[in-house]
Motif scaffolding. Structure first.
Motif, PDB file in Angstrom:
ATOM      1  N   ASN A  69    -122.211  57.740 -31.363  1.00 57.59           N
ATOM      2  CA  ASN A  69    -122.784  56.608 -30.652  1.00 57.59           C
ATOM      3  C   ASN A  69    -121.754  55.476 -30.634  1.00 57.59           C
ATOM      4  OD1 ASN A  69    -124.202  53.923 -30.482  1.00 57.59           O
ATOM      5  ND2 ASN A  69    -125.987  55.248 -30.193  1.00 57.59           N
ATOM      6  N   ARG A  70    -121.278  55.121 -29.446  1.00 56.12           N
ATOM      7  CA  ARG A  70    -120.173  54.162 -29.338  1.00 56.12           C
ATOM      8  C   ARG A  70    -120.551  52.766 -29.837  1.00 56.12           C
ATOM      9  NH1 ARG A  70    -115.845  55.913 -26.194  1.00 56.12           N
ATOM     10  NH2 ARG A  70    -116.163  57.972 -25.277  1.00 56.12           N
ATOM     11  N   HIS A  71    -121.757  52.328 -29.537  1.00 55.38           N
ATOM     12  CA  HIS A  71    -122.173  50.999 -29.994  1.00 55.38           C
ATOM     13  C   HIS A  71    -122.283  50.975 -31.522  1.00 55.38           C
ATOM     14  CE1 HIS A  71    -122.854  49.602 -25.935  1.00 55.38           C
ATOM     15  NE2 HIS A  71    -123.604  50.669 -25.691  1.00 55.38           N
ATOM     16  N   ARG A  72    -122.856  52.032 -32.077  1.00 56.65           N
ATOM     17  CA  ARG A  72    -122.980  52.094 -33.524  1.00 56.65           C
ATOM     18  C   ARG A  72    -121.603  52.229 -34.174  1.00 56.65           C
ATOM     19  NH1 ARG A  72    -126.941  56.564 -34.920  1.00 56.65           N
ATOM     20  NH2 ARG A  72    -128.321  55.146 -33.791  1.00 56.65           N
ATOM     21  N   LEU A  73    -120.707  52.977 -33.523  1.00 54.60           N
ATOM     22  CA  LEU A  73    -119.347  53.133 -34.040  1.00 54.60           C
ATOM     23  C   LEU A  73    -118.675  51.774 -34.177  1.00 54.60           C
ATOM     24  CD1 LEU A  73    -116.773  54.755 -34.749  1.00 54.60           C
ATOM     25  CD2 LEU A  73    -116.321  54.904 -32.280  1.00 54.60           C
ATOM     26  N   ARG A 130    -120.029  48.916 -34.594  1.00 49.96           N
ATOM     27  CA  ARG A 130    -120.628  48.177 -35.699  1.00 49.96           C
ATOM     28  C   ARG A 130    -120.035  48.621 -37.030  1.00 49.96           C
ATOM     29  NH1 ARG A 130    -125.750  49.122 -33.181  1.00 49.96           N
ATOM     30  NH2 ARG A 130    -126.473  50.341 -34.966  1.00 49.96           N
ATOM     31  N   TYR A 131    -119.830  49.914 -37.184  1.00 50.41           N
ATOM     32  CA  TYR A 131    -119.232  50.401 -38.429  1.00 50.41           C
ATOM     33  C   TYR A 131    -117.782  49.941 -38.561  1.00 50.41           C
ATOM     34  CZ  TYR A 131    -123.162  53.443 -39.529  1.00 50.41           C
ATOM     35  OH  TYR A 131    -124.399  53.928 -39.853  1.00 50.41           O
ATOM     36  N   ILE A 132    -117.023  49.994 -37.466  1.00 50.26           N
ATOM     37  CA  ILE A 132    -115.637  49.523 -37.523  1.00 50.26           C
ATOM     38  C   ILE A 132    -115.608  48.053 -37.930  1.00 50.26           C
ATOM     39  CG2 ILE A 132    -113.521  49.136 -36.212  1.00 50.26           C
ATOM     40  CD1 ILE A 132    -114.397  51.438 -34.355  1.00 50.26           C
ATOM     41  N   THR A 133    -116.485  47.255 -37.339  1.00 48.24           N
ATOM     42  CA  THR A 133    -116.542  45.833 -37.665  1.00 48.24           C
ATOM     43  C   THR A 133    -116.922  45.618 -39.118  1.00 48.24           C
ATOM     44  OG1 THR A 133    -117.142  45.281 -35.387  1.00 48.24           O
ATOM     45  CG2 THR A 133    -117.639  43.637 -37.080  1.00 48.24           C
ATOM     46  N   ALA A 159    -109.642  55.408 -42.742  1.00 40.64           N
ATOM     47  CA  ALA A 159    -110.233  56.262 -43.776  1.00 40.64           C
ATOM     48  C   ALA A 159    -111.740  56.028 -43.870  1.00 40.64           C
ATOM     49  CB  ALA A 159    -109.558  56.007 -45.120  1.00 40.64           C
ATOM     50  N   PHE A 160    -112.162  54.768 -43.898  1.00 39.91           N
ATOM     51  CA  PHE A 160    -113.589  54.462 -43.988  1.00 39.91           C
ATOM     52  C   PHE A 160    -114.346  54.940 -42.747  1.00 39.91           C
ATOM     53  CE2 PHE A 160    -112.551  50.979 -47.145  1.00 39.91           C
ATOM     54  CZ  PHE A 160    -113.231  51.574 -48.195  1.00 39.91           C
ATOM     55  N   VAL A 161    -113.807  54.621 -41.560  1.00 43.11           N
ATOM     56  CA  VAL A 161    -114.536  54.911 -40.328  1.00 43.11           C
ATOM     57  C   VAL A 161    -114.598  56.410 -40.059  1.00 43.11           C
ATOM     58  CG1 VAL A 161    -114.624  54.520 -37.843  1.00 43.11           C
ATOM     59  CG2 VAL A 161    -113.926  52.671 -39.368  1.00 43.11           C
ATOM     60  N   VAL A 162    -113.471  57.098 -40.163  1.00 36.62           N
ATOM     61  CA  VAL A 162    -113.447  58.536 -39.878  1.00 36.62           C
ATOM     62  C   VAL A 162    -114.286  59.301 -40.906  1.00 36.62           C
ATOM     63  CG1 VAL A 162    -111.968  60.574 -39.721  1.00 36.62           C
ATOM     64  CG2 VAL A 162    -111.241  58.414 -38.683  1.00 36.62           C
ATOM     65  N   ALA A 163    -114.180  58.937 -42.174  1.00 35.64           N
ATOM     66  CA  ALA A 163    -114.989  59.605 -43.195  1.00 35.64           C
ATOM     67  C   ALA A 163    -116.469  59.459 -42.878  1.00 35.64           C
ATOM     68  CB  ALA A 163    -114.667  59.029 -44.573  1.00 35.64           C
ATOM     69  N   HIS A 164    -116.870  58.266 -42.469  1.00 37.60           N
ATOM     70  CA  HIS A 164    -118.276  58.046 -42.143  1.00 37.60           C
ATOM     71  C   HIS A 164    -118.712  58.906 -40.962  1.00 37.60           C
ATOM     72  CE1 HIS A 164    -121.790  56.079 -40.354  1.00 37.60           C
ATOM     73  NE2 HIS A 164    -122.088  55.742 -41.589  1.00 37.60           N
ATOM     74  N   GLN A 165    -117.882  59.004 -39.937  1.00 32.68           N
ATOM     75  CA  GLN A 165    -118.246  59.793 -38.759  1.00 32.68           C
ATOM     76  C   GLN A 165    -118.335  61.278 -39.076  1.00 32.68           C
ATOM     77  OE1 GLN A 165    -119.296  58.409 -35.929  1.00 32.68           O
ATOM     78  NE2 GLN A 165    -118.994  56.472 -37.004  1.00 32.68           N
ATOM     79  N   PRO A 203    -127.081  45.712 -41.557  1.00 33.96           N
ATOM     80  CA  PRO A 203    -126.626  44.595 -40.721  1.00 33.96           C
ATOM     81  C   PRO A 203    -125.164  44.269 -40.973  1.00 33.96           C
ATOM     82  CG  PRO A 203    -128.755  44.116 -41.690  1.00 33.96           C
ATOM     83  CD  PRO A 203    -128.277  45.390 -42.324  1.00 33.96           C
ATOM     84  N   VAL A 204    -124.451  44.007 -39.918  1.00 29.11           N
ATOM     85  CA  VAL A 204    -123.034  43.703 -40.006  1.00 29.11           C
ATOM     86  C   VAL A 204    -122.863  42.249 -40.412  1.00 29.11           C
ATOM     87  CG1 VAL A 204    -120.886  43.556 -38.719  1.00 29.11           C
ATOM     88  CG2 VAL A 204    -122.511  45.388 -38.243  1.00 29.11           C
TER      89      VAL A 204
END
Length: 460
Positions: free
Chosen positions: A136-140, A142-145, A173-179, A442-443
């Protein structure tokens, strides 16, 4: 032209072919201190001596062809006359590749999308591309932020940082691991392990073992409790991947996403801080962040060489005769500076995505949008929150290390006015194993900088 890096006869071969001559006959090695320190100089020497396709030697005097031309690289990528299956290599078929050759971990055949062709490749690629498309691009974003804010707050109060160690390597590392579905608490350890694998040396085997164990545990966990992640989507895909195929492709995505994205972030930040070709354009508002990312992909492709093509029959490329079973390596970095398409290499390349950094044809990188999103969102947020960031050492003191396949900026020390923090926050989150939840917390709110935003031109 200024170099993009400012720091410092075999069985089954064609008889009489210069590629298979001994070292004393002038075939240049693609490895070693000199070649790895100044690869672009080597590419130009090879181009002057041989044209767009050059004979080279790899570890153990293994012969190979290096494709230097942009058009010729695309021809090999798109042609069915070249296979990604190393079982076509005469060095494998004839048993002439040494058992301890460092080329084996890179070229050994596995049932992976990157090393298969035809119907099997189509089956695996469908699963991988559709699994990645499920993000999900919008959720992605948010996680990157969320992770970018956490990392920035970890050093914002210090007034100094190393943007490679503290930001560029940690954010992917954080973002890819989460995905993928890997717990947040394990993300940095997995990222470091992947870096060790690519770097080689004594830590490579230990790094690989940690990655293998991580994806094994992840697959077993998701079989019992599926989540909104790539591991779960691969396990449930209609193409029916086996558990081992899922594990191997999760490992492939980790290796293919972490190092290239970290290098893309680091090199883009370096360009912003040091490259005189762009600072004037940037301050005048003539370049967007996507433009800058594409320029870096032209000048600093995450992988310089891709050694996974083998000729399936005798064929001519760029006026050079290549024999069936020969190893043919894609020279992405060399092709990106081909003078046929870069007549003015010092001129910025705006809005042009015809570089070779993500490949082309059936094996074009399926995860390139994920890497771009991480780099663009992370850098944009960093420059907005710390607009006065400057390099704290001269540009010529920055160090780049690498191998014949890739190059890496070792550090990017910067300084800036310390920012007040609402509350202390660790840059590297720790804690118990955290299951992946479908919805993000929440971000944290992004506070406006205390001074005018000198980086507003990054906005689209």
């Amino acid at each position: 032209m200024q170099s993009p890096d400012t720091t410092t006869t075999s069985a089954g071969a064609v008889r009489g072919c210069p590629m298979h001559a001994a070292a004393s006959d002038g075939v240049r090695p693609l490895y070693g201190t000199e070649a790895e320190a100044q690869p672009y100089a080597l590419y130009e020497q090879l181009r002057a001596e041989h044209g767009e396709v050059a004979p080279v030697r790899l570890y153990g005097d293994v012969p190979a062809w290096l494709i230097l031309g942009h058009r010729e690289n695309l021809e090999v990528m798109r042609s069915k006359n070249f296979s990604s299956d190393s079982r076509n290599w005469h060095a494998i078929r004839n048993g002439t590749l040494a058992p301890d050759s460092p080329l084996r971990p890179i070229t050994a055949w596995q049932p992976l999308v990157a090393l298969t062709d035809g119907t099997e490749h189509a089956r695996l690629r469908e699963a991988v591309t559709e699994g990645l498309a499920g993000v999900n691009r919008h959720r992605l974003r948010r996680y990157i932020t969320r992770y970018a804010v956490r990392l920035i707050e970890g050093f914002a109060g210090e007034g100094k940082a190393d943007l490679v160690a503290d930001f560029a390597r940690k954010l992917p590392a954080f973002v890819v691991a989460h995905q993928l579905g890997i717990p947040e608490s394990a993300a940095l350890a997995v990222g470091a392990a992947v870096s060790d694998m690519i770097s080689g040396g004594e830590a490579a085997l230990a790094g690989n073992q940690l990655v293998v164990e991580t994806v094994h545990d992840l697959v077993e966990s998701r079989k019992l409790q599926p989540g909104d992640d790539l591991a779960s989507r691969l396990l449930a895909h209609p193409q029916g991947l086996t558990d081992e195929e899922v594990r191997q492709h999760l490992r492939l995505v980790l290796v293919g996403a972490l190092e290239p994205t970290a290098n893309l972030i680091a090199n883009t930040l370096r360009m912003v801080l040091t490259d005189s070709r762009f600072r004037g354009n940037l301050s005048g508002g003539q370049m967007t962040l996507p433009d800058a990312l594409e320029q870096v992909l032209w000048d600093h492709p995450p992988l310089a060489v891709v050694p996974t093509r083998w000729a399936t029959g005798d064929i001519e490329v760029g006026g050079t005769q290549i024999a069936a079973g020969d190893m043919v390596m894609l020279g992405l970095a060399a092709g990106n500076v081909d003078p046929v398409i870069r007549t003015d290499p010092d001129k910025p390349v705006h809005g042009n995505r015809s570089h070779l950094s993500f490949g082309a044809g059936a094996h074009e990188c399926p995860g390139q949008d994920l890497g771009r999103a991480i780099a663009e969102t992370g850098i944009d947020l960093l420059l907005e929150r710390i607009p006065d960031v400057t390099l704290s050492i001269p540009d010529d003191q920055l160090q780049v290390v690498g191998t014949w396949m890739s190059r890496r900026l070792t550090g990017l020390p910067v300084e800036f006015r310390p920012r007040r923090q609402a509350a202390p926050r660790a840059a590297a989150p720790q804690g118990p194993r955290v299951p992946v939840q479908p919805e993000a917390a929440p971000v944290p709110a992004v506070q406006a900088p205390a001074q005018p935003r000198s980086w507003r031109f990054w906005r689209r």
